[in-house]
Design a protein around this motif. Structure first.
Motif, short mmCIF file in Angstrom:
data_model
loop_
_atom_site.label_atom_id
_atom_site.label_comp_id
_atom_site.label_asym_id
_atom_site.label_seq_id
_atom_site.Cartn_x
_atom_site.Cartn_y
_atom_site.Cartn_z
N TRP A 1 0.81 -1.21 0.00
CA TRP A 1 0.00 0.00 0.00
C TRP A 1 0.85 1.27 0.00
O TRP A 1 1.87 1.33 0.68
CB TRP A 1 -0.90 0.03 1.25
CG TRP A 1 -2.22 -0.62 1.05
CD1 TRP A 1 -3.42 -0.01 0.85
CD2 TRP A 1 -2.51 -2.04 1.04
NE1 TRP A 1 -4.43 -0.94 0.71
CE2 TRP A 1 -3.89 -2.19 0.81
CE3 TRP A 1 -1.73 -3.19 1.17
CZ2 TRP A 1 -4.52 -3.43 0.75
CZ3 TRP A 1 -2.35 -4.43 1.10
CH2 TRP A 1 -3.72 -4.54 0.89
N CYS B 1 -10.95 -2.05 -1.30
CA CYS B 1 -10.01 -3.17 -1.35
C CYS B 1 -10.44 -4.27 -0.39
O CYS B 1 -10.41 -5.45 -0.70
CB CYS B 1 -8.58 -2.71 -1.06
SG CYS B 1 -8.40 -1.69 0.41
N CYS C 1 -11.35 4.34 1.38
CA CYS C 1 -12.71 4.04 0.95
C CYS C 1 -13.14 2.63 1.37
O CYS C 1 -14.32 2.34 1.49
CB CYS C 1 -12.83 4.20 -0.56
SG CYS C 1 -11.90 2.97 -1.47
N GLY C 2 -12.18 1.72 1.54
CA GLY C 2 -12.51 0.37 1.98
C GLY C 2 -12.87 -0.60 0.86
O GLY C 2 -13.21 -1.75 1.11
N TYR D 1 -5.60 0.61 5.10
CA TYR D 1 -5.90 -0.81 4.91
C TYR D 1 -4.63 -1.64 4.68
O TYR D 1 -3.67 -1.17 4.10
CB TYR D 1 -6.89 -0.98 3.75
CG TYR D 1 -8.28 -0.52 4.16
CD1 TYR D 1 -9.23 -1.43 4.58
CD2 TYR D 1 -8.60 0.83 4.20
CE1 TYR D 1 -10.49 -1.02 5.00
CE2 TYR D 1 -9.84 1.27 4.63
CZ TYR D 1 -10.78 0.33 5.03
OH TYR D 1 -12.02 0.75 5.46
N CYS E 1 -4.06 6.66 -0.61
CA CYS E 1 -5.27 6.00 -0.12
C CYS E 1 -6.30 7.02 0.39
O CYS E 1 -5.95 7.94 1.13
CB CYS E 1 -4.90 5.04 1.00
SG CYS E 1 -6.33 4.26 1.77
N ILE E 2 -7.56 6.86 -0.03
CA ILE E 2 -8.62 7.74 0.46
C ILE E 2 -9.50 7.02 1.49
O ILE E 2 -10.58 7.47 1.83
CB ILE E 2 -9.48 8.27 -0.71
CG1 ILE E 2 -10.07 7.09 -1.52
CG2 ILE E 2 -8.67 9.18 -1.62
CD1 ILE E 2 -11.15 7.49 -2.50
N CYS F 1 -8.66 -0.82 -6.66
CA CYS F 1 -8.45 0.43 -5.92
C CYS F 1 -8.61 1.63 -6.87
O CYS F 1 -7.96 1.70 -7.90
CB CYS F 1 -7.06 0.43 -5.28
SG CYS F 1 -6.63 2.03 -4.59
N THR G 1 -7.70 4.68 -6.55
CA THR G 1 -6.62 5.66 -6.62
C THR G 1 -5.27 5.00 -6.91
O THR G 1 -4.25 5.64 -6.82
CB THR G 1 -6.52 6.42 -5.28
OG1 THR G 1 -6.13 5.46 -4.27
CG2 THR G 1 -7.83 7.05 -4.89
S1 SF4 Z 1 -9.25 0.73 -2.27
FE1 SF4 Z 1 -7.42 2.01 -2.41
S2 SF4 Z 1 -8.10 4.00 -1.72
FE2 SF4 Z 1 -9.65 2.56 -1.07
S3 SF4 Z 1 -9.05 1.97 1.02
FE3 SF4 Z 1 -8.16 0.47 -0.35
S4 SF4 Z 1 -6.11 1.28 -0.76
FE4 SF4 Z 1 -7.29 2.97 0.07
#
Ligand code: SF4
Ligand SMILES: Cc1ncc(C[n+]2csc(CCOP(=O)(O)OP(=O)(O)O)c2C)c(N)n1
Ligand code: SF4
Ligand code: SF4
Ligand SMILES: [Mg+2]
Lengths: 309, 294
Positions: free
Chosen positions: B238, B249, B246-247, B266, B243-244, B283, B285
């Motif tokens: 990571w 992942c 968002c959850g 995360y 990372c924003i 993901c 981003t």
């Molecule tokens: S999907 Fe990407 S942006 Fe969203 S929580 Fe996971 S690592 Fe972070």
């Protein structure tokens, strides 16, 4: 996508009832769908599971991935076992003052549902047991090495209907299992897909509220059998829906609702060309599939009271 | 007394790598020589990527009655270089036997890992397979290395089974075998190894007396004890700056092994992560990158 949807994942319970350490293939869409189904079902659930990938990968004796009561049944009798459990709970309530609200759930693969377990499923739907049936449709008998089922799509190559010089693989169309379930005049039938967690969880929530049988048919991406890369499992399911190959709809008290419609469906080629099981298809085969998909999608549109585009 | 004329081989690979094909080729070659032979996989629920086993028994004179897995092999062949330090591949290997490994490491370097009274044979099968077959599938190449290390069957006896199995591609596969045969380096093991790989059992099933009626399992979710992390060849890393939180992942992981840490970022539990790469792919981003290694 709007901000709310981006953060929607945060609202999903972290609690899993299908534990890590299961032996499904890397990137398995069926395990993913099962994770969502179990999250939505919650802990007051008893599951009767026909043999198939999800049964095999979750129960290597003396281990289990299940965190709710779960019974491994034969191929043909998941619904019969669920009927028995549901009747048993009813009897406990009637005679012994049992009061807990428990949802009985039967599940199986496409082979276990549309072929081998169809008779017991039909019986359970017809008798009106209070249960949910979930079909994880990965479009072949995957656990035993990709044999064709009646849910294998037209043109797919499998080990028992291989593509080659004299055959283009599966030459029959997918059996319309949701329509068969709906023909039992049950109150709730829905289709969903492993790439749509919120759709799966919402539909399971709905089914939980129904008194009586309900049927949910989940297209579950199988990277091993479809011959796709393991990181594309979510992409593949989205493509199945966005091309119209797998329409997502509900049938509530006989009334159809199309959950995902698009001004223009993506060409089926986008979906077919990335899968090893369709690699042999010719332009003509693809055109034939395209035509069939549009006809079927329009049929669902009409049933849902929509105008044909 | 019946003379012991048998050879037992254990193959270590990963699901999908073709260890079963290797074993079958050896058995067919032995049968071609008029010997008795067996080839079979160890059947488990493990899938693509999981460490798997296949076995051979060859007997020059006597029919083979035994049907169980090989626990005291004369020869062990390891198709996947990662497995050597992951599991105890030499478990039960007989003194005077032989360990054949696919690795880019030299035999001098690799022998530091082991102790015992047997030979170590090393070949860079992956490079050979990539060059001659165009894919990193080493099942036929490793057959060549095995035949260099031991005379389980004669090299020429492979021709017929290879032809039958691979048709038009038999020539290239035979060449890969030959190249491996000629480039396998062998050394006698005497040194004391340093690293201790995880011990393993060929079959760790409980006996039937230990099972509850109906094969009931009373401990919910106890597969959590079982690490599927050694199935992967890549793992997610990571970049929290991107990372924003968002959850997504966490939601799309089929293993359910991604959880937020104390700061809300995360992370995957690599004990379970099978390296499918879905989290990285989904993901928004691009905060997750897949990196080689377990
Ligand atoms: S999907 Fe990407 S942006 Fe969203 S929580 Fe996971 S690592 Fe972070
Ligand atoms: C009556 C019977 N026939 C065959 C089998 C062997 N078998 C076990 S699982 C399986 C395939 C299951 O296919 P499906 O229901 O589509 O589930 P999937 O593995 O694809 O998830 C087969 C053929 C069996 N257990 N019982
Ligand atoms: S074969 Fe397909 S459905 Fe079965 S565990 Fe593997 S990916 Fe999942
Ligand atoms: S690569 Fe990501 S999604 Fe796949 S198992 Fe590992 S943590 Fe889960
Ligand atoms: Mg199936």
């Amino acid at each position: 996508m709007e901000t709310l949807a981006i953060y929607a994942s945060r609202l999903v319970t972290e609690r899993d009832y299908f534990a890590s350490g299961h032996r499904a293939c890397s990137g398995c869409g069926e395990a993913l769908a099962l994770r969502y189904v179990c999250k939505a079902l919650g802990r007051n659930t008893i599951i009767s599971n026909a043999t198939g990938c999800m049964e095999i990968v979750s129960s290597p004796l003396p281990e289990t991935s299940w965190e709710v009561p779960w019974i491994h049944t034969l191929f043909e009798n998941a619904s019969a076992v669920a009927s028995g459990i549901e009747s048993g709970i009813k009897a406990l309530k009637r005679k012994h003052g049992y009061t807990k609200e428990v949802k009985v759930v039967a599940m199986g693969g496409d082979g276990g549902t549309a072929d081998i377990g169809l008779q017991s499923l039909s019986g359970a739907l017809e008798r009106g047991h209070d249960f949910i049936y979930v079909c994880f449709d990965n479009e072949a008998y995957m656990n035993t090495g990709i044999q064709r089922s009646s849910e294998t799509p037209f043109g797919a190559s499998t080990t028992t209907a291989p593509a080659g010089k004299f055959s283009m693989g599966q030459h029959t169309q997918k059996k319309n299992m949701p329509a068969i379930a709906a023909a039992h005049n049950i109150r709730y039938v829905a289709t969903s897909c492993s790439s749509y967690p919120f759709d799966i969880m919402n539909k399971i929530e709905k089914a939980k509220q129904i008194k009586g049988p309900s049927y949910i048919h989940i297209l579950s991406v199988c990277p091993t059998g479809w011959r796709t890369a393991s990181n594309l499992t979510i992409t593949m399911g989205r493509l199945a829906v966005e091309t119209g190959i797998f329409p997502m709809y509900e049938i509530e008290d006989g009334k159809y609702t199309l959950n995902f419609d698009y001004p223009k469906l993506r060409p089926v080629e986008d979906y077919l060309k990335v899968q090893g099981r369709f690699r042999h298809l010719t332009k003509e085969n693809t055109a034939e599939i395209q035509e069939h998909v549009l006809t079927e999608f329009n049929r669902i549109r009409l049933l849902a009271g929509k105008k044909i585009k | 007394m019946i003379k012991d004329t048998s050879i037992e081989i254990r193959w270590h690979g990963r699901g999908g790598q073709g260890a079963v094909t290797s074993a079958e080729l050896i058995a067919l070659a032995a049968i071609h020589e008029g010997k008795f032979a067996q080839a079979f996989p160890s059947f488990g629920p493990e899938r693509r990527g999981a460490p798997v086993l296949a076995f051979n028994r060859i007997d020059a004179e006597n029919p083979i009655r035994i049907r169980s897995g090989v626990t005291k092999p004369d020869i062990v062949v390891v198709l996947d270089p990662g497995l050597v330090t992951l599991i105890n591949v030499t478990d039960g290997l007989k003194p005077g036997g032989c360990l054949v490994v696919n690795s880019t490491r030299t035999v001098e370097d690799l022998q530091q890992e082991f102790s015992g009274d047997w030979k170590l044979a090393v070949v860079d099968a992956a490079s050979i397979a990539r060059e001659l077959l165009g894919v990193n599938i080493v099942n036929t190449t490793m057959v060549g290395a095995l035949l260099k290390a031991s005379e389980a069957v004669k090299f020429d006896s492979l021709k017929a089974p290879l032809g039958e199995r691979f048709g038009a591609r038999a020539g290239a596969n035979f060449e890969a075998c030959m190249r491996a045969y000629n480039s396998t380096a062998i050394s006698q093991i005497t040194t004391t190894g340093t690293k201790k790989p995880k011990s393993f059992a060929v079959e760790k099933m409980p006996g039937w007396r230990e099972l509850l009626v109906g094969c009931m399992v009373t401990e919910p979710g106890n597969t959590k004890r079982f690490g599927t992390g050694d199935w992967k060849s890549q793992h997610p890393v990571w970049d929290d700056k991107k990372c924003i939180k968002c959850g997504i992942c966490s939601l799309v992981c089929p293993e359910g092994c991604i959880k937020p840490n104390n700061e809300g970022y995360y992370r995957a539990n690599l004990f379970y992560c099978k390296g499918c790469g879905m989290c990285a792919h989904e993901c928004w981003t691009q905060a997750i990158k897949m990196v080689e290694g377990t």
